[in-house]
Scaffold this active site. Sequence first.
Site, PDB file in Angstrom:
ATOM      1  CE  LYS A  59      -3.409   2.877   0.604  1.00  0.00           C
ATOM      2  NZ  LYS A  59      -4.717   3.030  -0.493  1.00  0.00           N
ATOM      3  CE  LYS A 113      -3.274   7.550   6.961  1.00  0.00           C
ATOM      4  NZ  LYS A 113      -3.771   6.410   6.478  1.00  0.00           N
TER       5      LYS A 113
HETATM    6  P1  NAP Z   1     -12.584   8.684   8.039  1.00  0.00           P
HETATM    7  O1  NAP Z   1     -13.779   8.881   7.131  1.00  0.00           O
HETATM    8  O2  NAP Z   1     -11.809   9.758   8.831  1.00  0.00           O
HETATM    9  O3  NAP Z   1     -13.050   7.653   9.163  1.00  0.00           O
HETATM   10  C1  NAP Z   1     -12.293   7.096  10.170  1.00  0.00           C
HETATM   11  C2  NAP Z   1     -12.944   6.360  11.188  1.00  0.00           C
HETATM   12  O4  NAP Z   1     -12.214   5.942  12.394  1.00  0.00           O
HETATM   13  C3  NAP Z   1     -14.433   6.963  11.791  1.00  0.00           C
HETATM   14  O5  NAP Z   1     -15.082   5.905  11.813  1.00  0.00           O
HETATM   15  C4  NAP Z   1     -13.909   7.454  13.118  1.00  0.00           C
HETATM   16  O6  NAP Z   1     -14.882   7.561  13.982  1.00  0.00           O
HETATM   17  C5  NAP Z   1     -13.007   6.489  13.571  1.00  0.00           C
HETATM   18  N1  NAP Z   1     -11.975   6.976  14.477  1.00  0.00           N
HETATM   19  C6  NAP Z   1     -11.209   7.837  14.331  1.00  0.00           C
HETATM   20  N2  NAP Z   1     -10.193   8.013  15.280  1.00  0.00           N
HETATM   21  C7  NAP Z   1     -10.704   7.142  16.387  1.00  0.00           C
HETATM   22  C8  NAP Z   1     -10.186   6.635  17.689  1.00  0.00           C
HETATM   23  N3  NAP Z   1      -9.262   7.261  18.365  1.00  0.00           N
HETATM   24  N4  NAP Z   1     -10.979   5.606  18.172  1.00  0.00           N
HETATM   25  C9  NAP Z   1     -12.105   5.167  17.483  1.00  0.00           C
HETATM   26  N5  NAP Z   1     -12.430   5.391  16.410  1.00  0.00           N
HETATM   27  C10 NAP Z   1     -11.819   6.462  15.670  1.00  0.00           C
HETATM   28  O7  NAP Z   1     -11.331   7.760   7.271  1.00  0.00           O
HETATM   29  P2  NAP Z   1     -11.495   6.849   5.854  1.00  0.00           P
HETATM   30  O8  NAP Z   1     -11.570   7.751   4.745  1.00  0.00           O
HETATM   31  O9  NAP Z   1     -12.637   6.049   6.198  1.00  0.00           O
HETATM   32  O10 NAP Z   1     -10.353   6.054   5.896  1.00  0.00           O
HETATM   33  C11 NAP Z   1      -9.791   5.048   6.855  1.00  0.00           C
HETATM   34  C12 NAP Z   1      -8.763   4.453   6.292  1.00  0.00           C
HETATM   35  O11 NAP Z   1      -8.717   4.016   5.044  1.00  0.00           O
HETATM   36  C13 NAP Z   1      -7.544   5.170   6.599  1.00  0.00           C
HETATM   37  O12 NAP Z   1      -6.356   4.551   6.834  1.00  0.00           O
HETATM   38  C14 NAP Z   1      -7.263   5.840   5.117  1.00  0.00           C
HETATM   39  O13 NAP Z   1      -5.933   6.012   4.763  1.00  0.00           O
HETATM   40  C15 NAP Z   1      -7.732   4.562   4.386  1.00  0.00           C
HETATM   41  N6  NAP Z   1      -8.033   4.754   2.844  1.00  0.00           N
HETATM   42  C16 NAP Z   1      -8.972   5.891   2.534  1.00  0.00           C
HETATM   43  C17 NAP Z   1      -9.323   6.230   1.332  1.00  0.00           C
HETATM   44  C18 NAP Z   1     -10.247   7.229   0.979  1.00  0.00           C
HETATM   45  O14 NAP Z   1     -10.642   7.330  -0.342  1.00  0.00           O
HETATM   46  N7  NAP Z   1     -11.066   7.850   1.940  1.00  0.00           N
HETATM   47  C19 NAP Z   1      -9.008   5.344   0.236  1.00  0.00           C
HETATM   48  C20 NAP Z   1      -8.029   4.230   0.615  1.00  0.00           C
HETATM   49  C21 NAP Z   1      -7.538   3.764   1.906  1.00  0.00           C
HETATM   50  P3  NAP Z   1     -15.842   8.896  14.160  1.00  0.00           P
HETATM   51  O15 NAP Z   1     -16.950   8.507  13.036  1.00  0.00           O
HETATM   52  O16 NAP Z   1     -16.266   8.768  15.540  1.00  0.00           O
HETATM   53  O17 NAP Z   1     -15.383  10.093  13.542  1.00  0.00           O
END
Ligand code: NAP
Length: 299
Positions: A173, A241
């Site tokens: 990744k 990140k």
């Molecule tokens: P996101 O929308 O910011 O969601 C993060 C999740 O983690 C939310 O459910 C959040 O809860 C929870 N969270 C954050 N801090 C926490 C803590 N301290 N304890 C418990 N839960 C916590 O992120 P995302 O876009 O889904 O991305 C998730 C992962 O996938 C990341 O590693 C990212 O790099 C990867 N990714 C993302 C994409 C993309 O296009 N977005 C593509 C490929 C890979 P709340 O609901 O309370 O905020």
Amino acid sequence: MAARIGFVGLGIMGQPMAQNLVEAGHELVLYNRTREKAEELANEGGAEVADSPKEVAEKSDVIITMLPDSPQVEEVVAGEGGLFEGIKEGTLLVDMSTISPMVTEELAAEAKERGASMLDAPVSGGQPGAEEGTLSIMVGGSEEDFERAKPLFDVMGSAATHVGPTGAGQVVKACNQIVVALTIEAVSEALVLGSKAGVKPEKVVEALSGSLAGSAVMEAKKEKFFDRDFDPGFRIELHHKDLGIALATGREYGVSLPVTAIVDQMLEALKAKGRGDRDHSAILTQIEDLAQHEVGKGS
Ligand code: NAP
């Protein structure tokens, strides 16, 4: 009895991934820091909401985590009230977040001590891929665990590849994120140079598409460049990140990543300018700032 699937982290990616598992007939136990998001999904049926990651672990046979970065995964998995406090022997933990391969190795070792096992299974394909169940999934861990999780990967993605032992999924990744960031940066340089020298961006892309310079990244992002539409998509701060993970992994293994370091610094500058929440195609604006020239539609 069918395996119960725990799911922690219902953000942009996790919510549609969990939804697809429910729609495929799996029984889910959900935990999200903001409880309402879990309740919303549970109200549609096929899932229950837990009060803590520990409770998720007590009730599940396979647990998926989809969280922002290493510290959050460490907290949810190994922290107080975390998954390890409730994990049962034989449970499979599947971390689909993008985190450090070194942290992954530490958590996998701790899972093993508890009689459980772990796969690292980060994804690419973004929010559309998560919604459509067409993610590309890069998996590290044992062959046996990969086969066990494969039916779930087949619901969430269209291509799950077992790339090697624990940590290998995160390494691949990081490689993926290097190529995507550096390609966006290269296309940005091309567009600003072309535009300031009087060639329309659409013409630059059209010509490059038919040459060796053409790429999937350019095709996926060209409309965002043309329209100056920097709504995410994939946020600058998340890609920053990921390059941090790539650089730390390079340091760990003694690999110099000189151009990755430069693009990492560009992302840092974009965050300082308040553009961290913009799509990563906004790397274009950093090159524009340096050239004091904005790539306008058709100019
Ligand atoms: P996101 O929308 O910011 O969601 C993060 C999740 O983690 C939310 O459910 C959040 O809860 C929870 N969270 C954050 N801090 C926490 C803590 N301290 N304890 C418990 N839960 C916590 O992120 P995302 O876009 O889904 O991305 C998730 C992962 O996938 C990341 O590693 C990212 O790099 C990867 N990714 C993302 C994409 C993309 O296009 N977005 C593509 C490929 C890979 P709340 O609901 O309370 O905020």
